[in-house]
Design a protein around this motif. Structure first.
Motif, mmCIF file in Angstrom:
data_model
loop_
_atom_site.group_PDB
_atom_site.id
_atom_site.type_symbol
_atom_site.label_atom_id
_atom_site.label_comp_id
_atom_site.label_asym_id
_atom_site.label_seq_id
_atom_site.Cartn_x
_atom_site.Cartn_y
_atom_site.Cartn_z
ATOM 1 N N GLN A 299 27.532 44.056 30.571
ATOM 2 C CA GLN A 299 27.121 44.777 31.769
ATOM 3 C C GLN A 299 27.385 43.889 32.984
ATOM 4 O OE1 GLN A 299 26.806 48.056 32.406
ATOM 5 N NE2 GLN A 299 26.826 47.513 34.446
ATOM 6 N N SER A 300 26.970 42.669 32.828
ATOM 7 C CA SER A 300 27.078 41.770 33.914
ATOM 8 C C SER A 300 28.519 41.241 34.461
ATOM 9 C CB SER A 300 26.192 40.260 33.265
ATOM 10 O OG SER A 300 26.879 39.519 32.367
ATOM 11 N N LYS B 155 33.779 40.652 40.480
ATOM 12 C CA LYS B 155 34.995 41.057 41.117
ATOM 13 C C LYS B 155 36.058 39.722 41.023
ATOM 14 C CE LYS B 155 34.867 45.341 42.086
ATOM 15 N NZ LYS B 155 35.900 46.445 41.569
ATOM 16 N N LEU B 156 37.149 39.683 40.500
ATOM 17 C CA LEU B 156 38.220 38.671 40.622
ATOM 18 C C LEU B 156 39.555 38.853 41.201
ATOM 19 C CD1 LEU B 156 38.055 37.975 36.436
ATOM 20 C CD2 LEU B 156 36.583 36.691 38.353
ATOM 21 N N THR B 157 39.860 37.819 41.891
ATOM 22 C CA THR B 157 41.120 37.876 42.375
ATOM 23 C C THR B 157 42.437 38.086 41.400
ATOM 24 O OG1 THR B 157 41.235 35.578 42.828
ATOM 25 C CG2 THR B 157 40.103 36.760 44.623
ATOM 26 N N GLY C 110 39.379 45.277 38.376
ATOM 27 C CA GLY C 110 39.378 43.967 39.121
ATOM 28 C C GLY C 110 38.329 43.456 38.425
ATOM 29 N N THR C 111 37.624 43.636 37.631
ATOM 30 C CA THR C 111 36.270 43.064 37.502
ATOM 31 C C THR C 111 36.477 42.106 36.246
ATOM 32 O OG1 THR C 111 35.490 44.769 35.740
ATOM 33 C CG2 THR C 111 34.763 44.931 38.123
ATOM 34 N N ALA C 112 35.242 41.103 35.701
ATOM 35 C CA ALA C 112 35.697 40.403 34.500
ATOM 36 C C ALA C 112 35.662 40.948 33.356
ATOM 37 C CB ALA C 112 34.543 39.376 34.409
ATOM 38 N N TRP C 113 35.015 42.253 33.177
ATOM 39 C CA TRP C 113 35.091 43.203 32.266
ATOM 40 C C TRP C 113 36.415 43.706 31.725
ATOM 41 C CZ3 TRP C 113 32.495 44.361 27.709
ATOM 42 C CH2 TRP C 113 32.614 45.477 27.183
ATOM 43 N N ALA C 114 36.889 44.317 32.998
ATOM 44 C CA ALA C 114 38.425 44.866 32.863
ATOM 45 C C ALA C 114 39.177 43.582 32.344
ATOM 46 C CB ALA C 114 38.996 45.273 34.244
ATOM 47 N N ALA C 115 39.140 42.341 32.886
ATOM 48 C CA ALA C 115 39.890 41.366 32.276
ATOM 49 C C ALA C 115 39.888 40.948 30.815
ATOM 50 C CB ALA C 115 39.611 40.184 33.110
ATOM 51 N N VAL D 189 33.160 34.454 25.904
ATOM 52 C CA VAL D 189 32.272 33.091 26.597
ATOM 53 C C VAL D 189 33.006 32.842 27.905
ATOM 54 C CG1 VAL D 189 31.705 30.670 26.141
ATOM 55 C CG2 VAL D 189 31.692 32.352 24.450
ATOM 56 N N LYS D 190 34.278 32.713 28.081
ATOM 57 C CA LYS D 190 34.773 32.575 29.550
ATOM 58 C C LYS D 190 34.624 33.378 30.353
ATOM 59 C CE LYS D 190 36.794 28.557 28.050
ATOM 60 N NZ LYS D 190 36.427 27.224 28.702
ATOM 61 N N ALA D 191 34.559 34.763 30.149
ATOM 62 C CA ALA D 191 34.274 35.696 30.827
ATOM 63 C C ALA D 191 32.818 35.419 31.441
ATOM 64 C CB ALA D 191 34.438 37.010 30.321
ATOM 65 N N LEU D 192 31.928 35.206 30.756
ATOM 66 C CA LEU D 192 30.422 35.117 30.874
ATOM 67 C C LEU D 192 30.529 33.830 31.992
ATOM 68 C CD1 LEU D 192 28.484 35.529 27.681
ATOM 69 C CD2 LEU D 192 28.556 36.948 29.574
ATOM 70 N N GLU D 193 30.893 32.841 31.807
ATOM 71 C CA GLU D 193 31.127 31.706 32.833
ATOM 72 C C GLU D 193 31.420 32.154 34.020
ATOM 73 O OE1 GLU D 193 33.776 28.752 31.279
ATOM 74 O OE2 GLU D 193 32.634 28.427 29.384
#
Length: 349
Positions: free
Chosen positions: A238-239, A244-246, A295-300, A342-346
């Motif tokens: 959820q976090s 949001k990522l460019t 555009g979020t880390a979850w989407a990535a 793990v990389k997304a959590l970072e």
């Protein structure tokens, strides 16, 4: 049930076990990353149904190994054993299929039968109702897996449902312990997601010594930890929706998580460039833009896991590679997805 047409046509080189008559040792229900191989069940399977439909109702036995001396005498190799699958022939006789060629097991190693593994699952979750979605075996039968659906699920961003599964992997060749993994599956596109279990290397192990059912108390403790881990994982997932990522940040994340490589000129290699293009192309689909997750880390993270499960598992001719599917569930590709999480959590720090 029916034998999948796609499964019958899979004559390419693969690592999925087959019976003497060429039937695949796998059965599946629903729509998982393993769909299309082996026998399709009408719904979730009980332990007995899973073994029968998956052609896994056979036993293994530890048998002494022998050595022929230079004088032609045959002697037992002390405390050294082979593991063999008992195969029933058409005339009612039986033969033995070696499962640990090139290796051996010792005196204390005990086989865990397929029926023990699925019965253990029933005792673990304290129910005998239908819950098994996929069973299968690899090689000659040296590795058997069971994927079972558990009742708990979570919602990410209020709409993105993730179901909880337990994956049990049992090795008959002495190569490892019986392993219990938590495998979340994203319902909207059947991605097998991953857990970063601190200190547990992605799962729990039960060594092949003694009786499997003697470990039930330990396993029940494991199940409690699995449920706790699943809920904690949901909070971490959820976090990722909040980050949001460019476009450049997305690209850097994919390059890092997939360990893409560059040539001497500083450009991505052709293979890496194609992988990056595939993943980026999945960002805009409906599955990865649910309820504002675009555009979020979850989407990535989900675009990456979708690429691994549904794109990278295919060969150049478009056919599914069983070895790559195996890898996506509990091999190298699975570890890639774990690294991606793990990389997304970072990115949330």
């Amino acid at each position: 049930t029916k034998e999948s047409d796609f499964g019958r046509g899979m004559n390419m080189a693969h690592n999925l076990a087959q019976t003497k008559n060429g039937q695949y040792m796998t059965a599946w229900a629903g729509d998982t990353p393993w769909h299309g191989l082996g026998t399709q069940a009408e719904g979730l399977m009980t332990a007995t149904e899973a073994l029968k439909l998956g052609n896994l109702d056979w036993t293994v036995e530890k048998r002494p190994l022998y050595n022929r001396t230079e004088l032609g005498e045959v002697e037992v190799v002390e405390n050294t054993f082979g593991v063999f699958r008992k195969q029933i022939n058409e005339d009612g006789s039986h033969s033995w299929i070696a499962l640990n060629r090139g290796t051996a097991v010792g005196r204390v190693w005990k086989p865990f039968q397929n029926i023990e593994a699925v019965d253990f699952l029933d005792e673990l979750v304290q129910t005998q109702e239908a819950k098994i979605e996929v069973v299968g075996a690899l090689g000659r039968g040296e590795k058997v897996w069971v994927l079972a659906k558990l009742p708990d699920s979570i919602l990410i961003n209020g709409v993105d449902k993730v179901d909880q599964y337990i994956l049990i992997v049992n090795s008959h060749d002495g190569s490892g312990s019986l392993k219990i993994f938590l495998t979340p599956i994203r319902v909207v596109c059947n991605n097998t997601l991953t857990m970063a279990l601190q200190g547990r290397q992605g799962g729990y192990n039960i060594r092949h010594t003694g009786k499997l059912h003697d470990r039930l108390a330990q396993a029940r403790e494991v199940l409690g930890l699995v449920n706790k881990d699943f809920m904690a994982w949901g909070e971490m997932a959820q976090s990722l929706v909040e980050v949001k990522l460019t476009e450049d940040e997305m690209e850097s994340y994919f390059i890092d998580a997939l360990n893409l490589t560059f040539n001497d000129e500083g450009d991505l290699t052709t293979r890496s460039s194609n992988m990056l293009k595939t993943v980026k192309g999945l960002l805009g689909n409906e599955k990865n833009t649910l309820n504002g997750m675009e555009g979020t880390a979850w989407a990535a993270y989900n675009a990456l896991t979708e690429a691994v499960d549904h794109n990278f598992t295919r060969l150049a001719n478009g056919k599914v590679s069983t070895k790559r599917m195996e890898s996506a569930l509990f091999g190298t590709y699975s570890r890639t997805k774990q690294k991606a999480f793990v990389k997304a959590l970072e990115l949330t720090v």
